[in-house]
Scaffold this active site. Structure first.
Site, mmCIF file in Angstrom:
data_model
loop_
_atom_site.group_PDB
_atom_site.id
_atom_site.type_symbol
_atom_site.label_atom_id
_atom_site.label_comp_id
_atom_site.label_asym_id
_atom_site.label_seq_id
_atom_site.Cartn_x
_atom_site.Cartn_y
_atom_site.Cartn_z
ATOM 1 N N GLU B 58 0.808 -1.217 0.000
ATOM 2 C CA GLU B 58 0.000 0.000 0.000
ATOM 3 C C GLU B 58 0.840 1.265 0.000
ATOM 4 O OE1 GLU B 58 -0.815 -2.694 1.696
ATOM 5 O OE2 GLU B 58 -2.867 -3.175 1.104
ATOM 6 N N HIS B 125 -11.878 -4.840 9.062
ATOM 7 C CA HIS B 125 -12.539 -4.717 7.754
ATOM 8 C C HIS B 125 -13.802 -3.874 7.888
ATOM 9 C CE1 HIS B 125 -9.992 -8.272 7.031
ATOM 10 N NE2 HIS B 125 -10.107 -8.034 5.748
HETATM 11 C C1 LIG Z 1 -1.800 -4.852 4.101
HETATM 12 C C2 LIG Z 1 -2.937 -5.611 3.541
HETATM 13 N N1 LIG Z 1 -3.425 -5.287 2.329
HETATM 14 C C3 LIG Z 1 -4.457 -5.971 1.804
HETATM 15 C C4 LIG Z 1 -5.030 -6.998 2.495
HETATM 16 C C5 LIG Z 1 -6.232 -7.748 1.909
HETATM 17 N N2 LIG Z 1 -5.879 -9.140 1.691
HETATM 18 C C6 LIG Z 1 -6.182 -10.101 2.587
HETATM 19 S S1 LIG Z 1 -5.561 -11.585 2.178
HETATM 20 C C7 LIG Z 1 -4.918 -10.974 0.731
HETATM 21 C C8 LIG Z 1 -4.141 -11.872 -0.168
HETATM 22 C C9 LIG Z 1 -3.012 -12.497 0.570
HETATM 23 O O1 LIG Z 1 -2.244 -13.283 -0.272
HETATM 24 P P1 LIG Z 1 -1.032 -14.116 0.292
HETATM 25 O O2 LIG Z 1 -0.175 -13.270 1.159
HETATM 26 O O3 LIG Z 1 -0.377 -14.780 -0.861
HETATM 27 O O4 LIG Z 1 -1.716 -15.175 1.245
HETATM 28 P P2 LIG Z 1 -2.761 -16.316 0.859
HETATM 29 O O5 LIG Z 1 -4.116 -15.703 0.966
HETATM 30 O O6 LIG Z 1 -2.460 -16.761 -0.526
HETATM 31 O O7 LIG Z 1 -2.549 -17.365 1.872
HETATM 32 C C10 LIG Z 1 -5.184 -9.616 0.607
HETATM 33 C C11 LIG Z 1 -4.783 -8.769 -0.525
HETATM 34 C C12 LIG Z 1 -4.511 -7.280 3.773
HETATM 35 N N3 LIG Z 1 -5.024 -8.256 4.550
HETATM 36 N N4 LIG Z 1 -3.462 -6.598 4.268
#
Ligand SMILES: Cc1ncc(C[n+]2csc(CCOP(=O)(O)OP(=O)(O)O)c2C)c(N)n1
Ligand SMILES: [Mg+2]
Lengths: 352, 323
Positions: B58, B125
């Site tokens: 971000e 959220h």
């Molecule tokens: C700083 C931040 N930005 C956006 C989000 C929204 N978000 C939640 S899970 C996710 C994807 C996460 O992907 P990854 O780190 O690969 O973990 P996975 O879900 O694949 O286990 C996002 C964008 C968040 N939780 N934290």
């Protein structure tokens, strides 16, 4: 920095010292944690789809081997385990009670979060399980701080682990946390589950390096790579990484390659996941891979597998029905107090 | 035919992309996937290369948007949930907000924040962050409560040469519908509040999803014969003090309702302005109603008591009308 070559993992010890027996036992324990987590999460998903759970449901389907191996390589009561959204199995293997999950999902006041927070946003920080916030990357420096706190208090030889996803490695917090732990040479293990996607975003839009484990090198952190679908390999690599951290070699980054076998959450059908990946070795189901090994090695029979499945279902049934019967939070008896120093709350009757 | 609040946001972005080549969209999962809430559905296909997926970074997302804006682009950044804008806070309040004042070079970015509570979304959220951003000089903060405003104010945001924090309420995304989109030429400008409902016994000043709770509360009080006037701020910063004072002059009573945490914030600002500039207009002490001063609870039982509801608003109004 190249990958460490010393091998003193529990599994190797098991193999060398005792025996086939203890190796087998370790593996079977791991499998049963995976199975329990899968059974629980299948149930949670069906409760969600039946409208019995409000809010998000995020599953660890396909990541149980990786998560379990980390949980098992740590010692509850001694080490720290900071899980994220796909670590139900690691939580169980580490020692989080099964009821914590059902109570938190179902909003029981008897759960550790008392209905104030939900789903995977739970923990027992006083017992070495920090309660994740949603903001990705944020737990890495917190575990680093817990380890530093213990060092201040004269406690050494305890390891802290934090998990992260491929997407989470793009946060500033991930890099700042890893760098800080490396400077302090703290016994931190970062378990990065590269499940190929962050929500809908594939690796190619997330990072440009060849392998996430390479990121460790620039920070002076030891890298490890593992087939995240293979419980045996995960146990081997995690026990090595944890031992390296425990012996004073500083932070370790373990990158597991696998595939998320569900949508991002249960609201998402994951239709964007590439068919090629699903059909590749990454798309194998770690539960089936583990079953196959047990059958091949003659560690278990089909009858054993059935019995364990039934046992897992029974445990889950109990945990769900217990949480379902428990009281839900009551806004009228809730004190709406947000400070440990409650007497500082305006209008508080206990003003000192 | 009817159009939802979410579709209005999508349509505004589509129109901006169509009519201004400097516009591009940047955010997590917004390209082929169309965004976590589908606010950019199909736009990547319609505008190739101009709807870009961002990594989960971000701070960098905002830095990139600011840099592109300095070079003459008009980026619209989608933060997946307003709560995660805390990671971009530094770029927003220190870089974007100060840029024009320091350099005379404007920073025309639009930051879309899916805001506010929905059942079961918990502490991370659900947040409403308008007051945090409004605190900083150099930012424009908008909080549309209607489909038409979501549309016209997003278009305004993109045209404005200043950084705009566009707080769109997730609870309104799918449920709020209007028959058609307005012609932007006929819409109120940024900075003007709207009298959504006229009345004579008390004024509610509110914005975003709380407009709808307030309208229900006003319906409730009408049964007792009280006519409540409702001012929808639309824009938090700049804030339309004149319209607020004009309404209080008619009713003599002020209740300001906001979903954000109670300490400071928009409702405090409104009460302070009315107390300072319209004290003589008041027949009763001005009141404000906010969420409770705890993090936003997960469980729906707690959440429903944490945020102001029509029932809670009606109760405060009844208390005020006894004066
Ligand atoms: C700083 C931040 N930005 C956006 C989000 C929204 N978000 C939640 S899970 C996710 C994807 C996460 O992907 P990854 O780190 O690969 O973990 P996975 O879900 O694949 O286990 C996002 C964008 C968040 N939780 N934290
Ligand atoms: Mg991922």
């Amino acid at each position: 920095m190249s990958e460490p070559t010393i091998t003193t993992p529990q599994l190797e010890i098991a193999r060398a010292t005792a025996t086939e027996q203890s190796l087998k036992d370790l593996f079977i324990d791991g499998y049963r944690w995976m199975l329990l987590a899968r059974t629980l999460e299948d149930k949670i998903a069906s409760l969600y789809h039946a409208g019995k759970i409000v809010g998000g449901v995020y599953l660890g389907r396909g990541q149980e081997a990786f998560s379990t191996a980390l949980g098992m390589s740590l010692q509850h009561g001694r080490d720290i385990f900071a899980p994220l959204i796909r670590d139900q199995s690691g939580r169980l293997a580490f020692g989080e009670p099964l009821l914590d999950a059902t109570r938190t999902y179902l909003g029981s006041v008897r759960g550790p979060m008392r209905g104030r927070d939900g789903n995977i946003h739970r923990g027992r920080p006083a017992e070495g399980i920090p309660a994740m916030i949603s903001h990705l990357g944020a737990m890495i420096s917190v575990v680093t701080g817990m380890l530093l706190g213990r060092r201040f208090r004269g406690i050494e030889g305890q390891v802290g682990a934090a998990t992260i996803g491929d997407g989470g490695t793009s946060t500033g917090a991930f890099h700042e946390g890893m760098n800080t732990a490396a400077i302090e040479k703290l016994p931190l293990v970062i378990a990065a589950a590269n499940n190929q996607y962050a929500y809908s975003t594939p690796n190619t839009s997330q990072f440009a390096c060849a392998d996430l484990a390479d990121r460790a090198i620039g920070y002076g952190v030891e890298p490890h790579r593992v087939d995240g679908v293979d419980l045996y390999e995960c146990l081997r690599v995690f026990s090595l990484a944890v031992e390296r951290a425990r012996e004073g070699h500083g932070p370790q980054l373990v990158v597991g390659k696998l595939l998320r076998l569900s949508g991002h959450g249960e609201h998402d059908d994951g239709s964007y996941v590439s068919k090629n990946l699903k059909d590749s070795l990454l798309g194998r189901d770690c539960i089936e891979v583990a079953q196959q090994r047990m059958i091949n090695e003659e560690w278990a029979t089909a009858v054993d597998l059935k019995a364990w499945e039934e046992e897992a279902r029974e445990k889950v049934r109990e945990a769900v029905s217990c949480a379902q019967q428990e009281p839900k939070p009551d806004p009228f008896s809730e004190r709406w107090v947000n400070l440990a120093s409650a007497w500082l709350i305006e209008g508080s009757s206990s003003h000192a | 035919m009817s159009i939802t609040y979410l579709e209005a946001i999508r349509e505004a972005q589509a129109l901006a992309l169509r009519s201004n080549p400097a516009v591009f969209l940047y955010g997590q999962d917004i390209a082929d996937f169309g965004g976590a809430f589908k606010a950019t559905k199909n736009l990547a296909a319609e505008f190739p290369g101009r709807v870009k997926d961002a990594p989960i970074s971000e701070d960098a997302m905002l830095g990139v948007a600011i840099g592109a804006a300095i070079e003459g682009m008009r980026p619209i950044v989608e933060i997946q949930f307003a709560d995660f804008s805390s990671l971009a806070f530094n770029q927003i309040v220190n870089q974007a907000a100060t840029h024009f004042w320091r350099t005379n070079v404007p920073c025309p970015i639009t930051v879309r924040l899916p805001s506010g509570g929905t059942a079961g979304s918990g502490p991370f959220h659900s947040q409403s962050m308008e007051a945090i951003y409004a605190h900083y000089p150099g930012l424009i903060v908008l909080t549309p409560a209607t489909v038409g405003d979501a549309y016209s104010m997003l278009l305004d945001s993109i045209d404005l040469d200043d950084p705009v924090i566009f707080c769109e309420h997730k609870l309104l995304y799918y449920h709020l519908k209007e028959p058609a989109l307005p012609d932007p030429k006929n819409c109120l400008p940024v900075g003007k509040a709207r009298i959504t409902r006229s009345g004579k016994h008390a004024t509610i000043v509110t914005y975003s999803a709380m407009l709808h709770e307030s309208l229900s509360a006003a319906d409730e009080l009408l049964k007792d014969g009280y006519e409540i006037e409702i001012v929808d701020l639309r824009s938090i910063k700049p804030i339309d003090t004149d319209t607020i004072l004009g309404s209080v002059a008619r009713t003599g009573r002020l209740l300001c309702v906001g979903e954000a945490f109670p300490w400071g914030g928009v409702t405090a600002e409104v009460v302070a302005r009315v107390a300072a500039e319209g004290f003589h207009l008041l027949d009763a002490p001005p009141q404000r109603l906010n969420a409770k001063d705890t993090p936003i609870p997960y469980h729906p039982n707690l959440w429903a008591a944490h945020r102001p509801t029509a029932r809670a608003i009606a109760e405060v109004l009844r208390g005020m009308l006894r004066f």
